[in-house]
Design an enzyme around this catalytic site. Structure first.
Site, PDB file in Angstrom:
ATOM      1  N   GLY A  37       0.739  -1.297   0.061  1.00 40.87           N
ATOM      2  CA  GLY A  37      -0.099  -0.049   0.006  1.00 40.87           C
ATOM      3  C   GLY A  37       0.890   1.242  -0.207  1.00 40.87           C
ATOM      4  O   GLY A  37       0.325   2.326  -0.031  1.00 40.87           O
ATOM      5  N   CYS A  38       2.042   1.010   0.085  1.00 42.53           N
ATOM      6  CA  CYS A  38       3.242   2.389  -0.001  1.00 42.53           C
ATOM      7  C   CYS A  38       3.700   2.223  -1.540  1.00 42.53           C
ATOM      8  O   CYS A  38       3.906   1.514  -2.265  1.00 42.53           O
ATOM      9  CB  CYS A  38       4.261   2.147   0.907  1.00 42.53           C
ATOM     10  SG  CYS A  38       3.512   2.076   2.833  1.00 42.53           S
ATOM     11  N   GLN A  39       3.648   3.561  -1.866  1.00 38.38           N
ATOM     12  CA  GLN A  39       4.202   3.832  -3.312  1.00 38.38           C
ATOM     13  C   GLN A  39       5.599   3.734  -3.069  1.00 38.38           C
ATOM     14  O   GLN A  39       6.260   3.033  -4.085  1.00 38.38           O
ATOM     15  CB  GLN A  39       3.838   5.504  -3.724  1.00 38.38           C
ATOM     16  CG  GLN A  39       4.301   5.834  -4.970  1.00 38.38           C
ATOM     17  CD  GLN A  39       4.304   7.243  -5.081  1.00 38.38           C
ATOM     18  OE1 GLN A  39       4.052   8.152  -4.056  1.00 38.38           O
ATOM     19  NE2 GLN A  39       4.420   7.702  -6.470  1.00 38.38           N
TER      20      GLN A  39
END
Length: 144
Positions: free
Chosen positions: A60-62
């Protein structure tokens, strides 16, 4: 316990949040606050290379973000890292609040403070989602 785990500066998560808010309040604009957050990230203990794998990665983290936790004497200590400077700073901010705390305190400390500080709003949508994903991962680990 590895030197990578962050030992808290403040006695409680609430005190850490208050202190971070006060520190960020010293700056006039978000560009200066970002610089301060980046500096926080630069001061994190080194994150072992062998932990920079999919098992430690936060979805969920870029950017790439890794998190490791160890329980010691009823407290959870976290280590974390990112490949992006601002995200590394956000990791440092979250670890300052949550690392070295009893699991009950971690679970009682809602990540809503990220919104209250204006941090999520000031970040890009992807970065805001990423910092929330990190906070959720910490909460999930404490709930085990």
């Amino acid at each position: 316990m590895s030197d990578a785990y962050l030992v808290p500066q403040e006695d409680t998560a609430a005190a850490a949040i208050e202190e971070i808010e006060a520190e960020l309040g010293l700056f006039d604009d978000w560009m200066e606050r970002y610089q301060y957050i980046i500096e926080m990230g630069r001061k994190l203990p080194p994150f072992p290379e062998e932990w920079q794998d999919d098992a430690h990665r936060i979805p969920g983290c870029q950017s790439q973000v890794w998190l490791e936790a160890v329980e010691r004497d009823g407290k959870l200590f976290f280590a974390g890292a990112s490949d992006a400077a601002i995200v590394q700073g956000l990791v440092a901010l979250l670890l300052r609040v949550y690392s070295g705390r009893p699991t009950a305190e971690i679970l009682e400390t809602s990540p809503v403070f990220l919104h209250d500080m204006g941090l999520v709003k000031a970040l890009s949508t992807n970065r805001g989602n990423g910092v929330e994903a990190m906070a959720q991962a910490i909460q999930k680990r404490a709930a085990r």
